[in-house]
Design a protein around this motif. Structure first.
Motif, PDB file in Angstrom:
ATOM      1  N   ASP A  13      -1.023 -17.670  20.394  1.00 37.55           N
ATOM      2  CA  ASP A  13      -2.411 -17.755  20.848  1.00 37.55           C
ATOM      3  C   ASP A  13      -2.927 -16.379  21.244  1.00 37.55           C
ATOM      4  O   ASP A  13      -3.461 -16.176  22.315  1.00 37.55           O
ATOM      5  CB  ASP A  13      -2.515 -18.700  22.051  1.00 37.55           C
ATOM      6  N   GLN A  49      -8.873 -23.200  26.770  1.00 38.22           N
ATOM      7  CA  GLN A  49      -8.275 -24.132  25.819  1.00 38.22           C
ATOM      8  C   GLN A  49      -6.822 -24.401  26.169  1.00 38.22           C
ATOM      9  O   GLN A  49      -6.328 -25.515  25.991  1.00 38.22           O
ATOM     10  CB  GLN A  49      -8.376 -23.566  24.401  1.00 38.22           C
ATOM     11  N   GLY A  50      -6.123 -23.389  26.682  1.00 39.39           N
ATOM     12  CA  GLY A  50      -4.731 -23.570  27.084  1.00 39.39           C
ATOM     13  C   GLY A  50      -4.577 -24.604  28.179  1.00 39.39           C
ATOM     14  O   GLY A  50      -3.681 -25.462  28.117  1.00 39.39           O
ATOM     15  N   THR A  82       2.786 -21.256  22.823  1.00 38.00           N
ATOM     16  CA  THR A  82       1.343 -21.464  22.847  1.00 38.00           C
ATOM     17  C   THR A  82       0.848 -21.203  24.265  1.00 38.00           C
ATOM     18  O   THR A  82       1.629 -21.182  25.224  1.00 38.00           O
ATOM     19  CB  THR A  82       0.974 -22.893  22.448  1.00 38.00           C
ATOM     20  N   LYS A  83      -0.461 -21.047  24.415  1.00 38.34           N
ATOM     21  CA  LYS A  83      -1.024 -20.848  25.750  1.00 38.34           C
ATOM     22  C   LYS A  83      -0.721 -22.052  26.638  1.00 38.34           C
ATOM     23  O   LYS A  83      -0.417 -21.893  27.832  1.00 38.34           O
ATOM     24  CB  LYS A  83      -2.530 -20.613  25.668  1.00 38.34           C
ATOM     25  N   ALA A  84      -0.770 -23.244  26.063  1.00 43.38           N
ATOM     26  CA  ALA A  84      -0.456 -24.449  26.841  1.00 43.38           C
ATOM     27  C   ALA A  84       0.992 -24.418  27.325  1.00 43.38           C
ATOM     28  O   ALA A  84       1.286 -24.778  28.481  1.00 43.38           O
ATOM     29  CB  ALA A  84      -0.707 -25.700  26.003  1.00 43.38           C
ATOM     30  N   ASP A  85       1.917 -24.013  26.459  1.00 42.62           N
ATOM     31  CA  ASP A  85       3.331 -23.936  26.848  1.00 42.62           C
ATOM     32  C   ASP A  85       3.547 -22.896  27.952  1.00 42.62           C
ATOM     33  O   ASP A  85       4.363 -23.079  28.851  1.00 42.62           O
ATOM     34  CB  ASP A  85       4.198 -23.587  25.640  1.00 42.62           C
ATOM     35  N   ALA A  88      -6.672 -27.014  28.823  1.00 42.43           N
ATOM     36  CA  ALA A  88      -7.030 -28.307  28.240  1.00 42.43           C
ATOM     37  C   ALA A  88      -5.863 -28.880  27.434  1.00 42.43           C
ATOM     38  O   ALA A  88      -5.523 -30.062  27.560  1.00 42.43           O
ATOM     39  CB  ALA A  88      -8.271 -28.158  27.356  1.00 42.43           C
ATOM     40  N   ASP A  89      -5.233 -28.039  26.606  1.00 44.67           N
ATOM     41  CA  ASP A  89      -4.115 -28.492  25.781  1.00 44.67           C
ATOM     42  C   ASP A  89      -2.897 -28.865  26.621  1.00 44.67           C
ATOM     43  O   ASP A  89      -2.094 -29.724  26.222  1.00 44.67           O
ATOM     44  CB  ASP A  89      -3.723 -27.405  24.776  1.00 44.67           C
ATOM     45  N   ALA A  90      -2.758 -28.219  27.769  1.00 48.26           N
ATOM     46  CA  ALA A  90      -1.635 -28.518  28.659  1.00 48.26           C
ATOM     47  C   ALA A  90      -1.886 -29.768  29.496  1.00 48.26           C
ATOM     48  O   ALA A  90      -0.981 -30.276  30.157  1.00 48.26           O
ATOM     49  CB  ALA A  90      -1.367 -27.328  29.576  1.00 48.26           C
ATOM     50  N   GLY A  91      -3.126 -30.259  29.458  1.00 47.45           N
ATOM     51  CA  GLY A  91      -3.481 -31.425  30.253  1.00 47.45           C
ATOM     52  C   GLY A  91      -3.518 -31.117  31.737  1.00 47.45           C
ATOM     53  O   GLY A  91      -3.253 -31.984  32.578  1.00 47.45           O
TER      54      GLY A  91
END
Length: 227
Positions: free
Chosen positions: A128, A212-213, A170-173, A215-218
């Protein structure tokens, strides 16, 4: 400080990624020496965040090295005549700062030799990321090879390692890992054009990737926005 704990130099900007890297380095048992750069970037608030985070996270020492990359310019972050983009663009974006990671890693390499650290941690990411050429695995591998050729430490057989724990995440990770390690992301500043209070614009590439990170990570986004 225990004499048998390994030392590491950790590059910190005050942002989400580098703060997560610091938490990871500490979780691996390193005594951390953090390094920030006042290189002529658009705002000082990220340096204030880096200093505050370093203190609160219990590093051994924190240094801010002053450089002046405005003397060469060439980036929206170091030249006020180049606007920070607020839309996606093709190719390498104008927020790329020429040779920035090479310069930063060189200073970190010098400090690592001085304190006897065999590890340098940097928060580069090849998933990302915004298209920066100095965030790629090939670049890190080449720099590490050079570092072991160019230093007294390397010549004497003490291998130096450039640690990039976020490079394939990823940014979420990254956010999930940071939360697991207790990182308070509200204290971090990632925006390319944050105001003097550290509030983010919500529009630049860095803000979009960060939002977005979360959001994707919840996970709820704790970022303070100025609108």
């Amino acid at each position: 400080m225990s004499n048998n704990r390994p030392k590491a130099v950790v590059l910190v900007s005050g942002g989400l990624d580098s703060t997560t890297v610091l938490a990871i380095a500490k979780s691996k048992g390193f005594d951390c020496y953090t390094l920030s750069f006042d290189y002529g970037q658009r705002h000082r608030v990220e340096l204030q965040a880096a200093n505050s985070l370093a203190k609160s996270m219990g590093v051994e020492a924190h240094k801010t090295v002053k450089l002046d990359l405005r003397t060469i310019g060439g980036s929206a972050l170091t030249d006020d005549a180049i606007e920070v983009p607020e839309h996606l663009s093709d190719g390498i974006p104008v927020t790329y700062v020429p040779a920035r990671n090479t310069v930063f890693l060189s200073i970190a390499l010098g400090w690592a030799e001085v304190i006897g650290a065999h590890d340098i941690f940097i928060g580069v990411n090849a998933v990302d990321y915004s298209g920066y050429p100095d965030c790629r695995p090939d670049y890190i591998a080449a720099y590490e090879a050079m570092a072991n050729l160019a230093t007294k430490m390397g010549v004497e057989g003490q291998t130096l390692k450039i640690q990039t724990p976020l490079i394939d995440l990823t940014k979420a990770d990254i956010i999930k890992k940071g939360i697991e390690l207790g990182v308070d992301y509200q204290k971090t500043v990632s925006c390319y054009q944050a105001d003097d209070d550290g509030k983010a614009c919500g529009r630049c590439d860095s803000c979009r990737l960060r939002r977005q990170g979360f959001a994707d990570a919840g996970v709820g986004d704790p970022t303070r926005y100025n609108n």
